[in-house]
Design a protein around this motif. Structure first.
Motif, PDB file in Angstrom:
ATOM      1  N   LYS A   1      -5.365   2.880   4.744  1.00  0.00           N
ATOM      2  CA  LYS A   1      -4.714   1.522   4.607  1.00  0.00           C
ATOM      3  C   LYS A   1      -5.516   0.384   4.686  1.00  0.00           C
ATOM      4  O   LYS A   1      -5.362  -0.558   3.839  1.00  0.00           O
ATOM      5  CB  LYS A   1      -3.661   1.516   5.760  1.00  0.00           C
ATOM      6  CG  LYS A   1      -2.416   0.324   5.577  1.00  0.00           C
ATOM      7  CD  LYS A   1      -1.465   0.619   6.668  1.00  0.00           C
ATOM      8  CE  LYS A   1      -0.485  -0.820   6.447  1.00  0.00           C
ATOM      9  NZ  LYS A   1       0.687  -0.729   7.348  1.00  0.00           N
TER      10      LYS A   1
ATOM     11  N   THR B   1       2.861  -8.704   2.994  1.00  0.00           N
ATOM     12  CA  THR B   1       2.396  -7.158   2.995  1.00  0.00           C
ATOM     13  C   THR B   1       3.677  -6.691   3.695  1.00  0.00           C
ATOM     14  O   THR B   1       4.114  -6.906   4.547  1.00  0.00           O
ATOM     15  CB  THR B   1       1.059  -6.902   3.792  1.00  0.00           C
ATOM     16  OG1 THR B   1       1.236  -7.338   5.144  1.00  0.00           O
ATOM     17  CG2 THR B   1       0.122  -7.636   3.136  1.00  0.00           C
TER      18      THR B   1
ATOM     19  N   SER C   1      -8.260   2.346   9.205  1.00  0.00           N
ATOM     20  CA  SER C   1      -7.112   2.241   8.484  1.00  0.00           C
ATOM     21  C   SER C   1      -6.086   1.392   9.357  1.00  0.00           C
ATOM     22  O   SER C   1      -5.512   0.584   8.689  1.00  0.00           O
ATOM     23  CB  SER C   1      -6.286   3.612   8.220  1.00  0.00           C
ATOM     24  OG  SER C   1      -7.202   4.286   7.262  1.00  0.00           O
TER      25      SER C   1
ATOM     26  N   SER D   1      -6.737  -0.060   1.267  1.00  0.00           N
ATOM     27  CA  SER D   1      -5.703  -0.455   0.190  1.00  0.00           C
ATOM     28  C   SER D   1      -5.265  -1.964   0.324  1.00  0.00           C
ATOM     29  O   SER D   1      -5.097  -2.733  -0.607  1.00  0.00           O
ATOM     30  CB  SER D   1      -4.753   0.548   0.558  1.00  0.00           C
ATOM     31  OG  SER D   1      -4.817   1.693   0.239  1.00  0.00           O
ATOM     32  N   LEU D   2      -5.080  -2.328   1.585  1.00  0.00           N
ATOM     33  CA  LEU D   2      -4.549  -3.717   1.728  1.00  0.00           C
ATOM     34  C   LEU D   2      -5.516  -4.676   1.154  1.00  0.00           C
ATOM     35  O   LEU D   2      -5.453  -5.867   0.793  1.00  0.00           O
ATOM     36  CB  LEU D   2      -4.363  -4.082   3.459  1.00  0.00           C
ATOM     37  CG  LEU D   2      -2.954  -3.519   3.761  1.00  0.00           C
ATOM     38  CD1 LEU D   2      -3.388  -3.442   5.518  1.00  0.00           C
ATOM     39  CD2 LEU D   2      -1.921  -4.207   3.337  1.00  0.00           C
TER      40      LEU D   2
ATOM     41  N   ASP E   1      -2.957   4.911  -3.164  1.00  0.00           N
ATOM     42  CA  ASP E   1      -4.221   5.111  -2.394  1.00  0.00           C
ATOM     43  C   ASP E   1      -4.506   6.850  -2.284  1.00  0.00           C
ATOM     44  O   ASP E   1      -4.394   7.591  -1.498  1.00  0.00           O
ATOM     45  CB  ASP E   1      -4.081   4.716  -0.864  1.00  0.00           C
ATOM     46  CG  ASP E   1      -5.331   4.998  -0.140  1.00  0.00           C
ATOM     47  OD1 ASP E   1      -6.417   4.956  -0.509  1.00  0.00           O
ATOM     48  OD2 ASP E   1      -5.414   5.197   1.143  1.00  0.00           O
TER      49      ASP E   1
ATOM     50  N   ASP F   1       5.070  -2.069   4.059  1.00  0.00           N
ATOM     51  CA  ASP F   1       4.587  -0.465   3.796  1.00  0.00           C
ATOM     52  C   ASP F   1       5.815  -0.136   2.673  1.00  0.00           C
ATOM     53  O   ASP F   1       6.839  -0.644   2.530  1.00  0.00           O
ATOM     54  CB  ASP F   1       4.832   0.192   5.148  1.00  0.00           C
ATOM     55  CG  ASP F   1       4.105   0.029   6.199  1.00  0.00           C
ATOM     56  OD1 ASP F   1       2.969  -0.860   5.548  1.00  0.00           O
ATOM     57  OD2 ASP F   1       4.028   0.094   7.262  1.00  0.00           O
TER      58      ASP F   1
ATOM     59  N   PRO G   1       0.740  -1.283  -0.070  1.00  0.00           N
ATOM     60  CA  PRO G   1       0.075   0.010   0.145  1.00  0.00           C
ATOM     61  C   PRO G   1       0.932   1.283   0.035  1.00  0.00           C
ATOM     62  O   PRO G   1       1.801   1.254   0.734  1.00  0.00           O
ATOM     63  CB  PRO G   1      -0.836  -0.167   1.422  1.00  0.00           C
ATOM     64  CG  PRO G   1       0.369  -0.978   2.245  1.00  0.00           C
ATOM     65  CD  PRO G   1       0.759  -1.959   1.374  1.00  0.00           C
TER      66      PRO G   1
ATOM     67  N   ASN H   1      -8.082   9.229  -1.147  1.00  0.00           N
ATOM     68  CA  ASN H   1      -7.445   8.331  -0.412  1.00  0.00           C
ATOM     69  C   ASN H   1      -8.500   7.902   0.417  1.00  0.00           C
ATOM     70  O   ASN H   1      -9.470   8.385   0.968  1.00  0.00           O
ATOM     71  CB  ASN H   1      -6.809   9.292   0.647  1.00  0.00           C
ATOM     72  CG  ASN H   1      -6.036   8.683   1.658  1.00  0.00           C
ATOM     73  OD1 ASN H   1      -6.702   8.771   3.012  1.00  0.00           O
ATOM     74  ND2 ASN H   1      -4.944   8.076   1.584  1.00  0.00           N
TER      75      ASN H   1
ATOM     76  N   HIS I   1       1.949   7.971   9.115  1.00  0.00           N
ATOM     77  CA  HIS I   1       0.448   8.353   9.013  1.00  0.00           C
ATOM     78  C   HIS I   1      -0.359   7.683  10.268  1.00  0.00           C
ATOM     79  O   HIS I   1      -1.401   7.998  10.540  1.00  0.00           O
ATOM     80  CB  HIS I   1       0.020   7.594   7.899  1.00  0.00           C
ATOM     81  CG  HIS I   1       0.350   8.087   6.526  1.00  0.00           C
ATOM     82  ND1 HIS I   1       0.609   9.133   6.149  1.00  0.00           N
ATOM     83  CD2 HIS I   1       1.121   7.218   5.421  1.00  0.00           C
ATOM     84  CE1 HIS I   1       1.121   9.455   4.837  1.00  0.00           C
ATOM     85  NE2 HIS I   1       1.239   8.159   4.623  1.00  0.00           N
TER      86      HIS I   1
END
Length: 464
Positions: free
Chosen positions: A63, A84, A172, A66-67, A37, A86, A10, A60, A207
């Motif tokens: 997260k 996964t 998120s 996005s995942l 995102d 970052d 993501p 946006n 974030h």
């Protein structure tokens, strides 16, 4: 390069770091999925020419979404595992073999790259927020956890068959926590692999928002616990049973978490009355505090810096100290606090610079630059303080006085508590409650340690 793993990355405003990460990830799998995102920089452009699947969010979505979108795409590729990580550089794809080696031993579990073993490399605020999250999530999942907040993971694909979980923007950073609970309910646990903690000085701000996101995670965990009648078996398996093993005895680094558990149990058993008493004591201490100037030593507790400078609340502590200096120019100042978060200088050094600018003589200022919290502050002070006289004026924010004063007295100091002129606000209410919880934890630990004659813990929290 393996085709049995899909790598999901993501990304939100990660143009500076993303390409290197993706190129490195391609060395381990031919299925790499990047979810942009709604970035406002060139995140998509820096990887468009690479052999990857790029998913674009027009806005946006957080997260979690996005995942989830990356996982749904990965399910099309008939792979057995999803990796996964970052896109901000905190996770190095070169560490993937470490996780896969652990996966060979535990092919049915989630493998997590755990960073918390390297405490010195992690911003203090993030470190302790993660520790709090670990306790609650381990309780709800029913087994101990090392780093529940790390997004560097290997998931078995079967976990996501018919899985129902929130992916809203509000979720998120709740998503990766809740999935551990959902997995445990399906008989899938997590196993940790130690990896380096990568926090560079020029990294973009995280974030993750500690107070907000840990609160949301805690509320999610509370919902799961309430639905299971507070799940006492989970509490025993995650926090009590592991501490009953023979090799636990005498290890003070674990004692704090056991004290947190005992403090929570006391609050539950007293229906919150003990915590209310702690809160009332915090308020009473503020009302009773007087800023006397007849001691020769002034101790100023540090606070997290903002852009390498004292923030407004820290300045209020320093201004209060300077007002005493106006009354007694012979005072000696002890500033406490090391380097925390992403600051380049220590809290105490920043405070010293401020006092010198106001006119305090440098020879009257002493800095302690190793500690990262109040307990460490005072323990370090006790080691360096003149043994002939332990009388101090202790300056900190009003909500912090009760706990700081209690700790200082346990280290043998005679204390005059001096509240900084902190302006009241809605945030202060939350801080008073937070201090009541921390004071309750400290007193619980003190009483327990004395009853059980636990010298290892007593040596950490007092000089008696």
């Amino acid at each position: 390069m393996s085709s049995n793993y899909a790598i999901i990355i993501p990304a939100f405003n990660e143009a500076r770091t993303l390409r290197d990460i993706v190129e490195s990830a391609l060395e381990f799998s031919n299925v790499v999925i990047v979810v942009n995102d709604g970035s406002q920089d060139e995140t998509s452009q820096v990887v468009k020419d690479l052999p990857i699947k790029l998913i674009e969010h027009a806005q946006n979505q957080g997260k979690a979404a996005s995942l989830w979108d990356g996982i749904q795409e990965a399910r099309k590729h008939q792979v057995d595992y999803y990796i996964t990580l970052d896109g901000d550089g905190q996770h190095a794809p070169s560490d993937i073999p470490r996780l896969l080696s652990k996966l060979e031993q535990h092919p049915d579990d989630i493998i997590i790259g755990a960073r918390l073993s390297d405490k010195s490399a992690i911003p203090a605020k993030r470190y302790y927020a993660n520790r709090i999250a670990n306790f609650w999530l381990a309780w709800a999942a029913g087994y101990p956890m090392s780093d529940s907040q790390s997004g560097f993971r290997v998931y078995p694909a079967r976990l996501f068959e018919d899985l129902e979980i929130s992916t809203s923007k509000r979720s998120s950073f709740v998503f990766e926590s809740e999935i551990l609970i959902k997995a445990a309910q399906r008989g899938i646990k997590s196993k940790a692999v130690s990896i380096p903690a990568i926090y560079t000085q020029d990294a973009r701000p995280s974030h993750f928002r500690g107070v907000r996101d840990i609160t949301l995670i805690t509320l999610m965990v509370a919902r799961h616990l309430l639905l299971r009648g507070m799940y006492p078996q989970g509490l025993y398996r995650s926090a009590i049973k592991p501490r009953l093993l023979p090799d636990y005895q005498g290890k003070p680094e674990y004692a704090g978490y056991l004290m947190g558990l005992l403090s929570t149990l006391v609050i539950i058993m007293t229906l919150g009355i003990s915590l209310l008493g702690s809160l009332l004591y915090v308020r009473k201490t503020v009302r009773a505090a007087t800023c006397r100037a007849d001691y020769d030593f002034v101790v100023i507790l540090g606070k997290q810096l903002k852009n390498n400078k004292p923030d407004r609340e820290y300045i209020e502590r320093l201004e209060t100290a300077y007002q005493l200096y106006d009354k007694n120019s012979h005072l000696e100042f002890y500033l406490l606090g090391g380097i925390t978060t992403d600051s380049e200088i220590s809290e105490s050094s920043a405070g010293a610079d401020y006092l010198i600018e106001q006119g305090v003589k440098p020879a009257q200022i002493h800095c302690e630059e190793q500690s990262r919290n109040t307990l460490e502050n005072l323990a370090q002070l006790r080691e360096s303080f003149p043994s002939s006289d332990l009388k101090i004026i202790l300056i900190t924010s009003p909500y912090h006085l009760a706990r700081a004063g209690s700790m200082a007295r346990q280290f043998g100091f005679k204390v005059s508590l001096c509240p900084a002129n902190t302006i009241n606000s809605k945030k202060m209410i939350a801080r008073y409650i937070g201090e009541a919880i921390l004071l309750h934890w400290y007193i619980t630990g003190l009483i327990y340690s004395r009853i059980t004659h636990n010298r290892a813990w007593l040596s950490r929290i007092s000089a008696r």
